[in-house]
Design an enzyme around this catalytic site. Sequence first.
Site, PDB file in Angstrom:
ATOM      1  N   ASP A 168       0.808  -1.229   0.000  1.00 47.58           N
ATOM      2  CA  ASP A 168       0.000   0.000   0.000  1.00 47.58           C
ATOM      3  C   ASP A 168       0.841   1.280   0.000  1.00 47.58           C
ATOM      4  O   ASP A 168       0.349   2.344  -0.364  1.00 47.58           O
ATOM      5  CB  ASP A 168      -0.916   0.026   1.234  1.00 47.58           C
ATOM      6  N   HIS A 193      -5.370  -9.991  -5.221  1.00 49.03           N
ATOM      7  CA  HIS A 193      -4.163 -10.501  -4.560  1.00 49.03           C
ATOM      8  C   HIS A 193      -3.040 -10.852  -5.521  1.00 49.03           C
ATOM      9  O   HIS A 193      -1.904 -11.064  -5.083  1.00 49.03           O
ATOM     10  CB  HIS A 193      -4.516 -11.709  -3.681  1.00 49.03           C
TER      11      HIS A 193
END
Length: 322
Positions: free
Chosen positions: A129, A251
């Site tokens: 992130d 993912h």
Amino acid sequence: MKMKRIAVLTSGGDCSGMNAAIRAVVRAGLSAGLEVVGVQKGYHGLIDRHYEIMSTRSVSNVLQRGGTFLQSARCKEMYDEPGQRLAADNLKGLGVEGLIVIGGDGSLRGGLALARRGIPVIGIPASIDNDIPFTDMSLGVDTALNNIMYAVDCLKDTASSHDRAFVVETMGRNCGYLAVAAAIATGAEVTLIPEEPFDIGAICKDLRRRFDEGRSNSILMVAEGAGNAQQIADQIKDRIGFEIRVMILGHYQRGGSPSAFDRILGARFGVGAVEALMRGEQGKMIGLTRSGLQFTELEKVIETGKRPIDEIVLKLSKVLGI
Ligand code: F6P
């Protein structure tokens, strides 16, 4: 008295480069004469006592592998006093004099809880992130960006063959860094991030204009924190006059062989963390800044919260997204 035993764990969402960091911790520890304990499944392993002594053999052939061979987990018990106490007591019982925590903000928070209970902790920021403050890059971001780039390059081939637009959803939780940086790297036309408001009507107009000017494809990069890609596509599809498809990268972004950047960053963070413990530093996070490696109090990292997106990156995506 000379330090004898340290431990290492990976916690929270995994990312590529974690193995490189574990390897660096183990090898740097061994070459300094320390015993290194590898803890399985993050803080769960500390609470349930799943650990083993590492050797150079334990970290052979892991550098090029994504994920984490120690495995990772999000551990709810570490939010509460009893879990934190048990984890700290187990570490003390094991004779561990320093713990290296590799993970994102939740994992660093767990590290701070242990530091407050007398465990010398050094945190290594690892999360695709890039939302952790006091480091320009977290481990795993570069590989995730390369993954996104590969996927979008493929999408652009098929989009161009059919005059289509694609809404591509990236991860990032409530941080737009991954989407903005990926937009620059892939030449995406539109970037939607949680940090900036957007107007669907204006986006539709721009998309229409681009196709009228002869563009054969358009990519809308949407950070998961800005909205759901399918819902955004549904709002757009009847207003632009050409087809739109959705790709949720999910993912996939977190896996794969780490880039050279992440392998080297893992090495720098791992060695830096061991050296810091040996110097007697504790309760800190290592970070990468313009002036090199920097250590920041875990307390300050947690208090500061989310790292803001770099102004330069934001500006680039705006200037180029015409
Ligand atoms: O924090 C890393 C991250 O991949 C976020 O980008 C994402 O929102 C979340 O983890 C997904 O978590 P999980 O692996 O638990 O589904």
